[in-house]
Design an enzyme around this catalytic site. Structure first.
Site, PDB file in Angstrom:
ATOM      1  N   ASP A  94      -7.867  -4.445  -0.206  1.00  0.00           N
ATOM      2  CA  ASP A  94      -8.472  -4.760  -1.504  1.00  0.00           C
ATOM      3  C   ASP A  94      -8.410  -6.252  -1.803  1.00  0.00           C
ATOM      4  OD1 ASP A  94      -9.023  -2.022  -2.292  1.00  0.00           O
ATOM      5  OD2 ASP A  94      -6.865  -1.777  -2.486  1.00  0.00           O
TER       6      ASP A  94
ATOM      7  N   HIS B 182       0.851  -1.188   0.000  1.00  0.00           N
ATOM      8  CA  HIS B 182       0.000   0.000   0.000  1.00  0.00           C
ATOM      9  C   HIS B 182       0.882   1.232   0.000  1.00  0.00           C
ATOM     10  CE1 HIS B 182      -3.054   2.935   1.274  1.00  0.00           C
ATOM     11  NE2 HIS B 182      -3.945   2.061   0.854  1.00  0.00           N
TER      12      HIS B 182
END
Length: 430
Positions: free
Chosen positions: A365, A307
């Site tokens: 995600d 991320h």
């Protein structure tokens, strides 16, 4: 704000003092607003990696610690102890609701779940195979054409009405986009149900038979909504703020946020993750794709890992991992081909030296895509679910911006590298 100290910057031998401000937590900021006036120079920061574009009291992220706070509350506690509408109230009003406030808030939202009947006919102008995000951009932007009584951004009551309408109508619009794409009747809300159960009712029920939402699955989706409700000054939130800084109405601003969220590097990441799993296809091919992910000369990227902000484990991923296994257990899907593949990728990412060293942990995600697929939500609609969740964050950020006396219309500067001034030659000399 009062400056705690001053920073000195030397430009062409001239010392310039700039105020340094401290937030309640997090890094200090150097106020460079006077820099151009004092020196004739701008700062250069592509992607705003080191630039605070606003001050905010809504969400705080510490990427090194893997910490996410909504109004000071850890995301882990909110996901465990609250439902999505309580989190909406928190983000919008700054505090969690008491019993009376929660009841009043829930009733107010439920009063606005239906959309104008003409919107149904408006939707029929889209092709049935349109991407749901194209439909959401169009329909949410068009809400301003149907609800003229809440467009005055300088009227506090108008802002509240617009906010409630957006929170209430987004599930209806998302479900409408799905039903339209598969040729089923447009759903009506069932306000006897809670917010997330009502959305699942609109998604999966049909007029021919009763539908009873599974509480385990409702809670899983509710948690997805909570975890995606806000995430500081990300691309789509910055887009909403930038659009709002011009005085645009809230429906137009949220439509702008949806358009930005559509990008695969932002809200489309969980959709891209599922497509990657489909490409890999089988557990036996995982080593091949892991090898490709490590090869700098290979264009393949392992989606759903790492991320930009979190240099530690994404705190939302920890919660989604638990939720993922709860859903798989409830539905008996642990032997499903795609889910077995995802679990093997997860195992390698948590054990392989390359991933551990680079801190490429599974992010939110990765897990939310798996959960949504298990719930029966089509891959193309994943980003629409994200938009439904993030609407409250966009609204809270927009509302905060409107009330900030220091806010100005957004106007980033640039480092111009094109041709210097020159004269237009005659056509014979070109």
């Amino acid at each position: 704000m009062n400056a705690q100290r001053m920073a000195t910057l030397n430009v062409d031998g001239k010392a310039i003092e700039l105020p340094v401000y401290s937030g309640s937590i997090g890094p200090d900021v150097i106020d460079v607003r006077s820099l151009y006036g004092k020196t004739g120079t701008f700062t250069f920061d592509p992607g705003y990696m080191s630039t605070a574009s606003c001050k905010s009291s809504i969400t705080y992220i510490d990427g090194d610690k893997g910490e996410l706070l909504y109004r000071g509350y850890p995301i882990e506690q909110l996901a465990e102890k609250c439902d999505f509408l309580e989190v909406c109230y928190l983000l919008k009003h700054g505090e969690l609701p008491n019993l009376a406030q929660r009841e009043d808030w829930n009733k107010r939202v439920k009063r606005h779940t239906m959309v104008h009947e003409q919107i149904t006919r408006f939707m029929q102008g889209f092709r049935r195979d349109s991407h749901p995000m194209a439909v959401l951009v169009g329909l949410v932007g068009a809400l301003s054409a149907f609800y003229h009584d809440s467009l005055d951004i300088n009227n506090p009551e108008h802002r509240v009405i617009a906010a409630v309408r957006l929170i209430a109508k987004m599930p209806t619009i998302v479900a409408m986009a799905y039903k339209y794409s598969i040729g089923m009747p447009m759903p009506y809300p069932k306000n006897s149900l809670d917010y997330t159960a009502n959305f699942m009712h609109m998604m999966f029920s049909n007029p021919c038979e009763d539908y009873e939402p599974n509480p385990v699955l409702v809670r899983a989706l509710d948690r997805i909504l909570i975890l995606h409700a806000d995430h500081e000054q990300n691309a789509s939130t910055s887009t909403v703020r930038l659009a709002g800084s011009s005085g645009a109405n809230p429906f137009a601003c949220i439509a702008a946020g949806i358009a930005c969220l559509w990008g695969p590097a932002h809200g489309g990441a969980n959709e891209a993750c599922l497509r990657m799993l489909e490409e890999i296809g089988d557990v036996s091919r995982v080593p091949e794709y892991i090898k490709r992910a490590k090869d700098k000369n290979d264009g393949f990227k392992l989606m759903g890992f790492g991320h930009r902000v979190y240099k530690n484990f994404d705190p939302r991923a920890k919660l989604m991992r638990e939720t993922c296994h709860e859903v798989l257990n409830e539905l008996g899907l642990h032997d499903d081909r795609l889910f077995k593949l995802a679990l093997e990728l997860e195992r390698i990412a948590l054990e392989d030296e390359y991933f551990v060293e680079k801190k490429l942990y599974p992010n939110v995600d990765f897990y939310s895509g798996i959960v949504q697929k298990a719930l029966g939500i089509p891959t193309q609609l994943f980003t629409g679910i994200f938009a439904m969740a993030r609407t409250i964050g966009w609204i809270a950020q927009w509302h905060e911006m409107i009330g900030d006396p220091e806010q100005k219309i957004g106007r980033p500067r640039q480092l111009y590298v094109g041709a210097a001034r020159r004269d237009v030659p005659t056509i014979e000399r070109r």
